[in-house]
Each structure stands twice: as C-alpha cells, then as structure tokens.
Design an enzyme around this catalytic site. Sequence first.
Site, PDB file in Angstrom:
ATOM      1  N   HIS A 165      -1.464  -4.163   5.860  1.00  0.00           N
ATOM      2  CA  HIS A 165      -0.508  -5.095   6.488  1.00  0.00           C
ATOM      3  C   HIS A 165      -1.125  -6.473   6.732  1.00  0.00           C
ATOM      4  O   HIS A 165      -0.402  -7.428   7.015  1.00  0.00           O
ATOM      5  CB  HIS A 165       0.001  -4.543   7.826  1.00  0.00           C
ATOM      6  N   ASP A 201       0.975   4.367   1.212  1.00  0.00           N
ATOM      7  CA  ASP A 201       1.217   4.504   2.652  1.00  0.00           C
ATOM      8  C   ASP A 201       2.736   4.578   2.868  1.00  0.00           C
ATOM      9  O   ASP A 201       3.513   4.049   2.073  1.00  0.00           O
ATOM     10  CB  ASP A 201       0.632   3.291   3.381  1.00  0.00           C
ATOM     11  N   HIS A 203       4.405   2.983   4.978  1.00  0.00           N
ATOM     12  CA  HIS A 203       4.904   1.629   5.225  1.00  0.00           C
ATOM     13  C   HIS A 203       4.571   0.704   4.059  1.00  0.00           C
ATOM     14  O   HIS A 203       3.521   0.844   3.433  1.00  0.00           O
ATOM     15  CB  HIS A 203       4.268   1.053   6.496  1.00  0.00           C
ATOM     16  N   ASP A 290       0.601   8.850   6.195  1.00  0.00           N
ATOM     17  CA  ASP A 290       1.723   8.911   7.140  1.00  0.00           C
ATOM     18  C   ASP A 290       3.042   9.269   6.453  1.00  0.00           C
ATOM     19  O   ASP A 290       4.092   9.238   7.093  1.00  0.00           O
ATOM     20  CB  ASP A 290       1.839   7.608   7.962  1.00  0.00           C
TER      21      ASP A 290
END
Length: 350
Positions: A165, A201, A203, A290
């Site tokens: 991120h 991931d 996200h 995740d």
Amino acid sequence: MRVIYDPAVLKHTARGELKHGRIIPARERPERAQMIVERLQSIEGFDFSMPPNLDMDLIRIVHDADYVAFLQSVWTDWRNTVGGDDGDTPDALPLTFMARSFPNQPPSAIAAKLGYYGFDAGTPITEHTWTSASAAAASAIEAARLIAGGTERLVFALTRPPGHHAAHDQFGGYCFLNNAALAAQTALNASAERVAILDVDYHHGNGSQSIFYERADVLVVNIHADPSFEYPFFLGHADETGRGAGEGANVNLPLPAGTEWPHYRRALDSALAAITKFSPDVLILSWGFDTFIEDPLSTFKLYTDDFSRLGEAIGGLRVPTLIVLEGGYAVDALGANVLNGLSALANGAG
Ligand code: SP5
Ligand code: ZN
C-alpha cells in the site's frame, strides 16, 4: 529455500487501530512474523539469513527523499509534541488529511505532516516503525540481489510491516516502504530488463500500482477484492491499465465479496497468462494471506490447501521468483498457510 529475515522486523508494535470509530487491538502485529519463523524453522529446507545494511540510495529511487526523512524523524517529532514518558507515548496517527484542492506544500507541523504523508488513520506509527520497515526493505532488496544475480531461483523475504500500500510518498494500509517495489527496482538495477509483480493480497496493492503506473519495464498484476466495496477503495479497478509508456503494463482483476477458490483460480489464470506474455526476467510475488476464510479483514474464502494450489500454479511460470510477505491476520493459521504456499511454489518451480 532461502529466507531473508531480520528479527528487527518484530519491533514495530502498534497499540491499536481504529475500526468503526473504536480502538481495537492492532491486526498487524509482531506475532504474525514470529509464527511464520517458528513454523519454517520447525522443519528442514528453509535456510535463514540476515540482510546487509539498507541501501538508502535505492530507497530514494522508489520513495520521495522528504517522505523518507519524515519516516526517519516522525517518531521523535511526535514524542516531542505529544509528550509521554518512555514507553508511554501514544502511537502517531494522522487526524487531519490534506484536502485535495490545497497546495501540495509539505507542511512542518507534525500533525500536518502525518496527514500529508498518510492516506488513512489505520496505520499507527510507533517508536520502532522505521527500524522494522527498513529491516523489511533491506530483506526484500537482498532477496532481489540474490535472484537477479542468479545465486537463487526462489527466495522468501520475511517482510513486516508489509509494503504494497505504500506509494512514492505516502504510507497507509499498515505499509511504509514498498518492499515489492524496492525489490523490483533492485532487480532492474542489477541485470533484469523486465520485472513482473504479482500481488495476491486480499487488498489491492495501490502503492505498487502507482509507483510503476507509467513504466513499461515493470508489469503489475493484482488479484484482489473489488475496490468498489473494499479497502483501499480509490484504486484497483479493472479499467486502470497504465499510462504513457506504462499503458498495458498494469492489470487489475477485482473479485466480488465471498470469492472462493474456483472463481479465484480463473482470475489467477488470467494473471499468469498476462505474466507469461510479458516474459519477465524476475517475478516478485506480493503474497498476502488475508484471502484466507478465517481472516478477520477478508471476505474471501480460500482454505489452507488453496494456498498450495496457488503456489503450485505460480511455480509453473518457471520464472526466478522472490516472495515478499504482505497481509494475513489470522495469526494462528498463518504459519501453515505460508508453509503450504511456499512449499508448493518450490515444488511447482522445481
Ligand atoms: C497489507 C494489508 O493487508 N493491509 C490492509 C490494511 C487494511 N486497513 C483497512 C481495514 C478496513 C477493515 N474493514 C473491516 C472489515 C471487517 N470485516
Ligand atoms: Zn491485505
């Protein structure tokens, strides 16, 4: 398999994070890395080594120099401003964000700097954030050197805090330095002509996308929860395909809430096809766990065995591969999930 690991990545310890207006225990905690270390060291086949000192020049290619200086000084500034005895200073969090229409002048007040360089209020900065983030970055850089130099064909950099991120000059999503991007730049500086980043991931890796968005030498492919409903919300849509020289070198494969393996597998096949077509010299795998069914942040429904399937499919690319750890917050299952994924990747690539 070689594992690059510096125990300093365990030091960053946030007190808590905001969820729905309440403070809950921080999800991104040292136990995540600790569990993985214990699991990998409990069996044969994983050779751990420490990274050398951080290459600050490389950090400043990927990240803005003022942003890096901010990360190095933020804790001292914060402690001097908010006070608190040793070990008693609260975590640093932004509260006032830069309004988009305001001038892009880096401010001087610590509260303003936090809002200027941070893009969410869910990423606490602590006394040891720089220590851990820079140790993780050094690990990813060392892994890239080993891969690009031909010393190794598969290396796991045990990176914490995660990185995908983090953008050129912004932190968020528990990330401060973009480990995958630093690895990609290291490989290019060494000898690679083309590098692919595959981000699995849960996200979207907004930082990796934005860093390489206008570049043709790094293909960035993301499989993730659709940003129309999931963090990081503002990037990760299918129509973001790159810009300028980078047009076509960004691939987003957003998936709906509740995605299970069969649907995930189809997106993975598209991702692998795009990577094969790009023909990279090095693959960087931003591996977040995740997507796991029991992950507290996720709606996806992958099982421990599915991480074997994921690893095997990626190993089938037969490209020298460097793995960096991104998310994964079901701490009790993380060791098994990572071990399954890495083992299958090694077998698939063998
Ligand atoms: C590296 C990484 O995985 N970073 C993720 C940061 C996510 N931060 C925002 C969390 C939003 C939580 N959404 C609530 C879902 C609860 N079911
Ligand atoms: Zn994630």
